[in-house]
Scaffold this active site. Sequence first.
Site, PDB file in Angstrom:
ATOM      1  N   TRP A  35       6.818 -35.969 131.532  1.00  0.00           N
ATOM      2  CA  TRP A  35       5.541 -36.169 130.835  1.00  0.00           C
ATOM      3  C   TRP A  35       4.587 -37.071 131.607  1.00  0.00           C
ATOM      4  O   TRP A  35       5.002 -38.081 132.184  1.00  0.00           O
ATOM      5  CB  TRP A  35       5.837 -36.811 129.482  1.00  0.00           C
ATOM      6  CG  TRP A  35       4.656 -37.423 128.810  1.00  0.00           C
ATOM      7  CD1 TRP A  35       4.156 -38.680 129.011  1.00  0.00           C
ATOM      8  CD2 TRP A  35       3.806 -36.817 127.827  1.00  0.00           C
ATOM      9  NE1 TRP A  35       3.054 -38.886 128.203  1.00  0.00           N
ATOM     10  CE2 TRP A  35       2.817 -37.767 127.467  1.00  0.00           C
ATOM     11  CE3 TRP A  35       3.790 -35.556 127.205  1.00  0.00           C
ATOM     12  CZ2 TRP A  35       1.836 -37.500 126.524  1.00  0.00           C
ATOM     13  CZ3 TRP A  35       2.803 -35.302 126.266  1.00  0.00           C
ATOM     14  CH2 TRP A  35       1.838 -36.265 125.928  1.00  0.00           C
ATOM     15  N   ASN A  37       0.640 -39.020 130.932  1.00  0.00           N
ATOM     16  CA  ASN A  37      -0.686 -39.174 130.325  1.00  0.00           C
ATOM     17  C   ASN A  37      -1.579 -40.022 131.226  1.00  0.00           C
ATOM     18  O   ASN A  37      -1.637 -39.719 132.429  1.00  0.00           O
ATOM     19  CB  ASN A  37      -0.666 -39.566 128.835  1.00  0.00           C
ATOM     20  CG  ASN A  37       0.044 -40.820 128.435  1.00  0.00           C
ATOM     21  OD1 ASN A  37       1.257 -40.882 128.486  1.00  0.00           O
ATOM     22  ND2 ASN A  37      -0.678 -41.827 128.007  1.00  0.00           N
ATOM     23  N   ASP A  38      -2.248 -41.001 130.722  1.00  0.00           N
ATOM     24  CA  ASP A  38      -3.379 -41.638 131.426  1.00  0.00           C
ATOM     25  C   ASP A  38      -3.210 -41.888 132.924  1.00  0.00           C
ATOM     26  O   ASP A  38      -2.152 -42.352 133.364  1.00  0.00           O
ATOM     27  CB  ASP A  38      -3.639 -43.037 130.859  1.00  0.00           C
ATOM     28  CG  ASP A  38      -3.719 -43.101 129.371  1.00  0.00           C
ATOM     29  OD1 ASP A  38      -3.617 -42.062 128.729  1.00  0.00           O
ATOM     30  OD2 ASP A  38      -3.870 -44.206 128.854  1.00  0.00           O
ATOM     31  N   SER A  98      -0.884 -48.495 129.956  1.00  0.00           N
ATOM     32  CA  SER A  98      -1.897 -48.320 131.000  1.00  0.00           C
ATOM     33  C   SER A  98      -2.412 -49.629 131.582  1.00  0.00           C
ATOM     34  O   SER A  98      -2.366 -50.673 130.938  1.00  0.00           O
ATOM     35  CB  SER A  98      -3.066 -47.522 130.439  1.00  0.00           C
ATOM     36  OG  SER A  98      -2.671 -46.189 130.302  1.00  0.00           O
ATOM     37  N   ARG A 166      -4.800 -53.755 124.919  1.00  0.00           N
ATOM     38  CA  ARG A 166      -4.193 -53.008 126.030  1.00  0.00           C
ATOM     39  C   ARG A 166      -5.198 -52.492 127.061  1.00  0.00           C
ATOM     40  O   ARG A 166      -6.387 -52.530 126.869  1.00  0.00           O
ATOM     41  CB  ARG A 166      -3.387 -51.830 125.484  1.00  0.00           C
ATOM     42  CG  ARG A 166      -4.158 -50.840 124.627  1.00  0.00           C
ATOM     43  CD  ARG A 166      -3.193 -49.752 124.120  1.00  0.00           C
ATOM     44  NE  ARG A 166      -3.838 -48.835 123.200  1.00  0.00           N
ATOM     45  CZ  ARG A 166      -3.878 -48.989 121.885  1.00  0.00           C
ATOM     46  NH1 ARG A 166      -3.304 -50.034 121.319  1.00  0.00           N
ATOM     47  NH2 ARG A 166      -4.484 -48.098 121.106  1.00  0.00           N
ATOM     48  N   ASP A 167      -4.612 -51.942 128.113  1.00  0.00           N
ATOM     49  CA  ASP A 167      -5.309 -51.166 129.141  1.00  0.00           C
ATOM     50  C   ASP A 167      -6.267 -52.008 129.990  1.00  0.00           C
ATOM     51  O   ASP A 167      -7.462 -51.699 130.089  1.00  0.00           O
ATOM     52  CB  ASP A 167      -6.063 -49.970 128.517  1.00  0.00           C
ATOM     53  CG  ASP A 167      -5.182 -49.141 127.597  1.00  0.00           C
ATOM     54  OD1 ASP A 167      -3.947 -49.222 127.752  1.00  0.00           O
ATOM     55  OD2 ASP A 167      -5.719 -48.438 126.720  1.00  0.00           O
ATOM     56  N   GLU A 222      -9.883 -47.578 123.819  1.00  0.00           N
ATOM     57  CA  GLU A 222      -8.823 -47.737 124.818  1.00  0.00           C
ATOM     58  C   GLU A 222      -9.412 -47.569 126.220  1.00  0.00           C
ATOM     59  O   GLU A 222     -10.506 -47.033 126.399  1.00  0.00           O
ATOM     60  CB  GLU A 222      -7.735 -46.674 124.613  1.00  0.00           C
ATOM     61  CG  GLU A 222      -7.202 -46.596 123.191  1.00  0.00           C
ATOM     62  CD  GLU A 222      -6.061 -45.598 123.033  1.00  0.00           C
ATOM     63  OE1 GLU A 222      -4.986 -46.006 122.589  1.00  0.00           O
ATOM     64  OE2 GLU A 222      -6.243 -44.406 123.357  1.00  0.00           O
ATOM     65  N   TRP A 305      -4.842 -35.813 122.684  1.00  0.00           N
ATOM     66  CA  TRP A 305      -3.714 -36.366 121.917  1.00  0.00           C
ATOM     67  C   TRP A 305      -3.387 -35.542 120.678  1.00  0.00           C
ATOM     68  O   TRP A 305      -2.254 -35.577 120.191  1.00  0.00           O
ATOM     69  CB  TRP A 305      -4.010 -37.821 121.509  1.00  0.00           C
ATOM     70  CG  TRP A 305      -3.699 -38.801 122.592  1.00  0.00           C
ATOM     71  CD1 TRP A 305      -4.577 -39.608 123.241  1.00  0.00           C
ATOM     72  CD2 TRP A 305      -2.404 -39.094 123.154  1.00  0.00           C
ATOM     73  NE1 TRP A 305      -3.916 -40.377 124.172  1.00  0.00           N
ATOM     74  CE2 TRP A 305      -2.590 -40.092 124.144  1.00  0.00           C
ATOM     75  CE3 TRP A 305      -1.114 -38.622 122.919  1.00  0.00           C
ATOM     76  CZ2 TRP A 305      -1.537 -40.613 124.891  1.00  0.00           C
ATOM     77  CZ3 TRP A 305      -0.062 -39.142 123.669  1.00  0.00           C
ATOM     78  CH2 TRP A 305      -0.280 -40.120 124.637  1.00  0.00           C
TER      79      TRP A 305
HETATM   80  C1  FRU Z   1      -4.389 -43.847 125.975  1.00  0.00           C
HETATM   81  C2  FRU Z   1      -3.178 -44.685 125.634  1.00  0.00           C
HETATM   82  C3  FRU Z   1      -3.392 -46.091 126.131  1.00  0.00           C
HETATM   83  C4  FRU Z   1      -1.998 -46.599 126.274  1.00  0.00           C
HETATM   84  C5  FRU Z   1      -1.264 -45.361 126.760  1.00  0.00           C
HETATM   85  C6  FRU Z   1       0.141 -45.240 126.264  1.00  0.00           C
HETATM   86  O1  FRU Z   1      -4.146 -42.510 126.121  1.00  0.00           O
HETATM   87  O2  FRU Z   1      -2.935 -44.634 124.257  1.00  0.00           O
HETATM   88  O3  FRU Z   1      -4.186 -46.888 125.272  1.00  0.00           O
HETATM   89  O4  FRU Z   1      -1.945 -47.655 127.183  1.00  0.00           O
HETATM   90  O5  FRU Z   1      -2.012 -44.252 126.315  1.00  0.00           O
HETATM   91  O6  FRU Z   1       0.822 -44.215 126.906  1.00  0.00           O
END
Ligand code: FRU
Length: 493
Positions: A35, A37-38, A98, A166-167, A222, A305
């Site tokens: 998998w 994501n970001d 992230s 976060r992030d 985010e 998402w």
């Molecule tokens: C955004 C997010 C971020 C987080 C990450 C978790 O897509 O929700 O805020 O850090 O994905 O996988």
Amino acid sequence: MSQELQKAREYEKIHSAFTAPADRPLFHLSPCVGWMNDPNGFSFYQGKYHMFYQYYPYDSHWGPMHWGHAVSEDLLHWTYFPAALAPDMPYDKDGCFSGSAIELPNGKQLLMYTGVRRERDEHGELREVQTQNLAFGNGIQYEKYEGNPVLTEKDLPEGGSRHDFRDPKLLRCADGSYCAIIANNHMNFGGQILRYRSRDAIHWTLDGTVSSNQNRIGLMWECPDLFRLDGVDVLLASAQDMLPKDFEYHNGNGSFYLLGQYNAETGRFSEESDHATDYGIDFYAPQTVLTPDGRRVMIGWMQNWDTCNMHTRSIPWFGQMSLPRELSVRDGILYQQPIRELEALRKSFVQHQNVRIENEEIRLPGVQGRTVDMVVELEPDGELFNRFAIRLAKNRVYQTTVSFRPHESVLKIDRKFSGSRRAFIHQRRAKVRHDKGRLKLRLILDRFSCEVFVNDGEKVLSMTVSTDLRAQDISFFADGRARINVCMYELEE
Ligand code: FRU
């Protein structure tokens, strides 16, 4: 190296070999295995672009987050590097979320990321607690800082939630010090972007709020990014749980940009306008990098998402990044153009000028394929047509459509017949500017995706398509009379 990281590296080494290159996108980054994501830590370091990504190697669904890692010279050909981070410390045992990367004066690369640990709150409910953490590295190996976490709930302003913190995006200030802008949820106002300052990139203090949602665009924000471009400051972020507003913000969770002026003294961003970053189905959490020749390039996660967990577990990889996009600001709009390095992948060229289409669907010799860079210039032929459509990834069973209704100024993407067996989101509409039916579209296809750049990047609509790769046809349709110029390149390695 921790056992968790070693295990991830061994796993990915063995299991990534089971995916043939032809079963992945050709030039969009997909996860080594499992998998993605970001985009994380998108940076230029020691002569190469580094892309880290939210990563769970053991399943094609989201799980405890690692950081995957890939490196490239042109942002199109990627080499997988071993996973950079695993959730192996008490403060990030439930995920390394992230974050971003920056080069330090001593030549080391610094990562700042969100550590997640689940804890029971005062009501006995299991909830995430999010803190910011550092790791130092040389482009391959990364050591977590022994003083982690460097930012915790103690560093939040009043009303800021420790569950949504976060992030971090690291920035270098003009005086050589560092800034980190970090997303947080305020108990009354929803998302806010906080600013922290540091002299040494290790010790951080809260220094203002860059921007506050005030409950306008979604709830929590985010993945912030901030940069100056063409005399304007741009704040990128991604909002959760958005309410649609006219033709904006239809994605549930979606990325948006604010244009305005950032005051480096106060840290405050005075905004002048806000827009969705991408009007398609699949685009989220973008990050940008400044290339050595001064271009601001953005890459987002080409997924949504709300739909990203609808696939079966058995597929070996899931998730891909968008095409890298060169950004510019003109007339209050953030323009996005496919990165110019893409031109080096252009092979066979086909051109058809002044093609008339009247109440019919036509195919043009040589116009087909699933790795394609195609420009279509559309105009009416006499009276304004009702509808024009391009159908791609097509055969007798499948097709994905990009269609335009000039009377309503609406461009629509539709992947209902792309091979999906699920009733999730397959369509999206955007308002587009056109001159009495004249419109310019550039379509980039890469096996499992289509990105539509409207009017030289004024708007972009991105979507993934899972269609069988044997569906290669492209056709053109007009309800009424239209004329098109088509210029198409097949893209190859
Ligand atoms: C955004 C997010 C971020 C987080 C990450 C978790 O897509 O929700 O805020 O850090 O994905 O996988």
